[in-house]
Design an enzyme around this catalytic site. Structure first.
Site, PDB file in Angstrom:
ATOM      1  N   THR A 108     -20.879 -73.128  -7.627  1.00  0.00           N
ATOM      2  CA  THR A 108     -21.380 -74.285  -7.790  1.00  0.00           C
ATOM      3  C   THR A 108     -22.433 -74.749  -7.026  1.00  0.00           C
ATOM      4  O   THR A 108     -22.476 -74.365  -5.679  1.00  0.00           O
ATOM      5  CB  THR A 108     -20.420 -75.340  -8.069  1.00  0.00           C
ATOM      6  OG1 THR A 108     -20.487 -76.406  -8.506  1.00  0.00           O
ATOM      7  CG2 THR A 108     -19.656 -75.372  -6.615  1.00  0.00           C
ATOM      8  N   ARG A 116     -28.582 -67.256  -6.237  1.00  0.00           N
ATOM      9  CA  ARG A 116     -27.745 -67.694  -5.405  1.00  0.00           C
ATOM     10  C   ARG A 116     -26.388 -67.312  -5.953  1.00  0.00           C
ATOM     11  O   ARG A 116     -25.181 -67.127  -5.221  1.00  0.00           O
ATOM     12  CB  ARG A 116     -27.994 -69.277  -4.787  1.00  0.00           C
ATOM     13  CG  ARG A 116     -29.318 -69.265  -4.257  1.00  0.00           C
ATOM     14  CD  ARG A 116     -29.154 -70.651  -3.246  1.00  0.00           C
ATOM     15  NE  ARG A 116     -29.525 -71.748  -4.311  1.00  0.00           N
ATOM     16  CZ  ARG A 116     -29.367 -73.017  -3.772  1.00  0.00           C
ATOM     17  NH1 ARG A 116     -29.219 -73.534  -2.532  1.00  0.00           N
ATOM     18  NH2 ARG A 116     -29.625 -74.179  -4.788  1.00  0.00           N
ATOM     19  N   ARG A 150     -20.697 -65.510  -5.870  1.00  0.00           N
ATOM     20  CA  ARG A 150     -19.543 -64.473  -6.436  1.00  0.00           C
ATOM     21  C   ARG A 150     -19.161 -63.477  -5.673  1.00  0.00           C
ATOM     22  O   ARG A 150     -18.058 -63.231  -5.603  1.00  0.00           O
ATOM     23  CB  ARG A 150     -19.900 -64.165  -7.953  1.00  0.00           C
ATOM     24  CG  ARG A 150     -20.071 -65.189  -8.899  1.00  0.00           C
ATOM     25  CD  ARG A 150     -20.718 -64.673 -10.325  1.00  0.00           C
ATOM     26  NE  ARG A 150     -21.059 -65.347 -11.089  1.00  0.00           N
ATOM     27  CZ  ARG A 150     -22.710 -65.684 -11.441  1.00  0.00           C
ATOM     28  NH1 ARG A 150     -23.351 -64.730 -11.048  1.00  0.00           N
ATOM     29  NH2 ARG A 150     -23.223 -66.416 -12.249  1.00  0.00           N
ATOM     30  N   ASP A 176     -19.566 -72.847 -13.763  1.00  0.00           N
ATOM     31  CA  ASP A 176     -19.089 -74.505 -13.945  1.00  0.00           C
ATOM     32  C   ASP A 176     -19.758 -75.073 -15.268  1.00  0.00           C
ATOM     33  O   ASP A 176     -18.979 -76.098 -15.432  1.00  0.00           O
ATOM     34  CB  ASP A 176     -19.628 -75.312 -12.775  1.00  0.00           C
ATOM     35  CG  ASP A 176     -21.057 -75.440 -12.323  1.00  0.00           C
ATOM     36  OD1 ASP A 176     -22.039 -74.724 -12.975  1.00  0.00           O
ATOM     37  OD2 ASP A 176     -21.171 -75.911 -11.270  1.00  0.00           O
ATOM     38  N   GLU A 204     -24.781 -58.195 -15.271  1.00  0.00           N
ATOM     39  CA  GLU A 204     -23.691 -57.995 -15.891  1.00  0.00           C
ATOM     40  C   GLU A 204     -23.247 -56.593 -15.906  1.00  0.00           C
ATOM     41  O   GLU A 204     -22.376 -56.151 -15.535  1.00  0.00           O
ATOM     42  CB  GLU A 204     -23.415 -58.821 -17.332  1.00  0.00           C
ATOM     43  CG  GLU A 204     -23.401 -60.383 -17.157  1.00  0.00           C
ATOM     44  CD  GLU A 204     -24.925 -60.991 -17.386  1.00  0.00           C
ATOM     45  OE1 GLU A 204     -25.739 -60.188 -16.945  1.00  0.00           O
ATOM     46  OE2 GLU A 204     -24.705 -61.939 -17.492  1.00  0.00           O
TER      47      GLU A 204
HETATM   48  N1  UDP Z   1     -25.310 -71.711  -9.299  1.00  0.00           N
HETATM   49  C1  UDP Z   1     -25.213 -72.014  -7.927  1.00  0.00           C
HETATM   50  N2  UDP Z   1     -26.408 -72.111  -7.046  1.00  0.00           N
HETATM   51  C2  UDP Z   1     -27.662 -71.986  -7.445  1.00  0.00           C
HETATM   52  C3  UDP Z   1     -27.627 -71.814  -9.083  1.00  0.00           C
HETATM   53  C4  UDP Z   1     -26.536 -71.716  -9.975  1.00  0.00           C
HETATM   54  O1  UDP Z   1     -24.175 -72.112  -7.367  1.00  0.00           O
HETATM   55  O2  UDP Z   1     -28.715 -72.119  -7.099  1.00  0.00           O
HETATM   56  C5  UDP Z   1     -24.256 -71.521 -10.004  1.00  0.00           C
HETATM   57  C6  UDP Z   1     -24.111 -72.508 -11.258  1.00  0.00           C
HETATM   58  O3  UDP Z   1     -23.461 -73.484 -10.803  1.00  0.00           O
HETATM   59  C7  UDP Z   1     -23.417 -71.805 -12.312  1.00  0.00           C
HETATM   60  C8  UDP Z   1     -23.890 -70.208 -12.178  1.00  0.00           C
HETATM   61  O4  UDP Z   1     -24.392 -70.459 -10.818  1.00  0.00           O
HETATM   62  O5  UDP Z   1     -21.990 -71.769 -12.157  1.00  0.00           O
HETATM   63  C9  UDP Z   1     -24.897 -69.845 -12.835  1.00  0.00           C
HETATM   64  O6  UDP Z   1     -25.949 -70.969 -12.831  1.00  0.00           O
HETATM   65  P1  UDP Z   1     -26.809 -71.308 -14.167  1.00  0.00           P
HETATM   66  O7  UDP Z   1     -26.014 -71.903 -15.038  1.00  0.00           O
HETATM   67  O8  UDP Z   1     -28.017 -72.013 -13.561  1.00  0.00           O
HETATM   68  O9  UDP Z   1     -27.314 -70.014 -14.552  1.00  0.00           O
HETATM   69  P2  UDP Z   1     -27.192 -69.385 -16.158  1.00  0.00           P
HETATM   70  O10 UDP Z   1     -26.557 -70.200 -17.023  1.00  0.00           O
HETATM   71  O11 UDP Z   1     -28.727 -69.792 -16.739  1.00  0.00           O
HETATM   72  O12 UDP Z   1     -27.325 -67.927 -16.149  1.00  0.00           O
END
Ligand code: UDP
Ligand code: MN
Length: 412
Positions: A167, A231, A236, A257, A357
């Site tokens: 997050t 990030r 993760r 999130d 993935e």
């Molecule tokens: N996230 C994060 N830092 C960042 C960008 C994303 O912690 O700088 C988290 C974000 O809160 C989410 C996950 O990584 O839980 C995926 O991010 P995002 O939803 O932007 O990616 P997408 O859904 O486009 O793959």
């Protein structure tokens, strides 16, 4: 004292005489071959020999015989006591072998409602468990060994879910975290929510987690921002390192999130043994249509994949980050799972977008035969990956909007 030493000296003297280094032999101490030389012995040996080998006593040490008689009495009593315990122990070993009915314990079975959905096989086992009040007794008495006990507890309580959420601070972070937290609060325990932030733990997230009423760990990913492409990947990985280091046991699920999750998804996940997957609903904003990404199943067998994006056709596995969960012990017990790779299992920041993935999953399974389509998930959508970010919005400090007073009530 000299006579006592002589009386008690045969074993050492004999070994000395034989030139051998065997301090004890079952031969009778009355054998006359021992020299009568002076040798010193430890007090314990003196005591034992003195108690059992009375023949070597002379009149001079007659006074000692009373003490020794008493000691003999005490040791016989002690031996008898130990023998008396023996059948008790053998019952316990029978318990371990599963022959529970032979024991005489009668411990009352307290029926418990096992509400976690179980397969027919598991339900049969619950019935068996109810019959065997002794098993419950055995657990209460700590007779079952750790592994047996863990098996029983696992299946009564349901497997732990380890939900990993990266997050970061943004305008709707509070909304996202609260929404996901409240879903997780409704999932039957045990659930561990690992929330990972970059660089430092924010006060707002910490407070939200404290008040959520679920089990959580708030981690921080320390990574130099300049060499980070994605990030979330590193966050993760911080969680994976944590699970591996502390050998956390359960099913790992990457729950961003901002995604939307149904309760039944989390329950269904508990059936996974090694690696489970299911299709995720996605919204292709550019095409203004909903698409599916994930497995096509025949029962629990994965027989194909839903995929719509041409750029991702070359992927080995067409699974979304929110479309799989796996047994955490794969991270820290490679021998048990015959893993395709030997190094630590991590997400890679170096791969093309959309390949995160598949490159991760390729470290866990060799092919589809090692995957399970989860029972409820292959023909149903149980979670959605939407892209509804509002990146430009400023993050309100403390999630408070102090200058939000637009309408002022006119004073009379
Ligand atoms: N996230 C994060 N830092 C960042 C960008 C994303 O912690 O700088 C988290 C974000 O809160 C989410 C996950 O990584 O839980 C995926 O991010 P995002 O939803 O932007 O990616 P997408 O859904 O486009 O793959
Ligand atoms: Mn997202």
């Amino acid at each position: 004292m000299a006579s006592i030493r002589r009386t008690l000296s045969p074993y050492n003297d004999r070994s000395h005489q034989n030139g051998a280094n065997t301090p004890f032999s079952p031969q009778s101490p009355s054998q006359k071959q021992f020299p009568q030389g002076k040798t010193t012995f430890s007090p314990v040996r003196r005591l034992v020999a003195g108690v059992f080998f009375r023949k070597h006593q002379t009149r001079k040490n007659f006074q000692f015989s009373w003490n020794k008689s008493l000691l003999r009495c005490f040791m016989c009593f002690f031996l008898g006591f130990l023998l008396g315990m023996a059948p008790f122990n053998s019952d316990f070993s029978e318990l371990r072998q599963g022959d529970l009915r032979k024991s005489d314990f009668s411990i009352e079975w307290k029926p418990e409602v096992v509400s976690v959905q179980k397969s027919a096989g598991d339900l049969a086992s619950i019935e068996k468990l109810k019959e065997n009040d002794l098993l419950v007794g055995a657990i209460e008495l700590g007779v079952l060994d750790k592994t047996d006990m863990k098996k029983v507890l696992d299946f009564v309580a349901g497997k732990q879910l380890i939900v990993v959420s990266p997050t970061y601070s943004r305008a709707i972070q509070a909304y996202y975290l609260n929404r996901l937290g409240q879903v997780l609060r409704l999932v039957k325990p045990p659930v561990l929510w690992i929330v990972v932030e970059m660089n430092e733990a924010s006060v707002e997230t910490a407070e939200m987690l404290r008040n959520m009423g679920i089990m959580y760990r708030h981690l921080v990913c320390k990574k130099n921002n300049t060499d980070v492409k994605d990030r979330g990947v590193h966050q993760r990985n911080t969680a994976l390192e944590h699970i591996e280091r502390h050998r956390l046991d359960g099913l790992v699920y990457f729950a961003d999130d901002d995604n939307i999750y149904s309760l039944e998804l989390f329950e269904s996940m508990r059936e996974i043994s090694r690696f489970g997957t299911w299709p995720v609903g996605m919204l292709a904003q550019s095409k203004n249509k909903a698409i599916l990404e994930g497995p096509v199943c025949n029962g629990s067998q994965v027989i194909g994949w839903h995929t719509n994006e041409k750029s991702k056709r070359l992927r080995r596995f067409h699974v979304d980050m929110a479309g799989f969960a796996f047994n955490s012990s794969i991270l820290w017990d490679p021998k048990r799972w015959h893993r395709p790779t030997s190094g630590p299992i991590r997400q890679l920041d170096t791969v093309k977008e959309g390949f995160q993935e598949t490159t991760f999953i390729e470290q866990i399974v060799e092919d589809e035969s090692q995957m399970e389509g989860i029972p409820l998930g292959c023909n149903r959508i149980m979670n959605w990956h939407l892209h509804l970010e509002a990146h430009e919005l400023a993050y309100p400090k403390g999630w408070v909007l102090p200058k939000n007073l637009d309408v002022v009530i006119p004073s009379k």
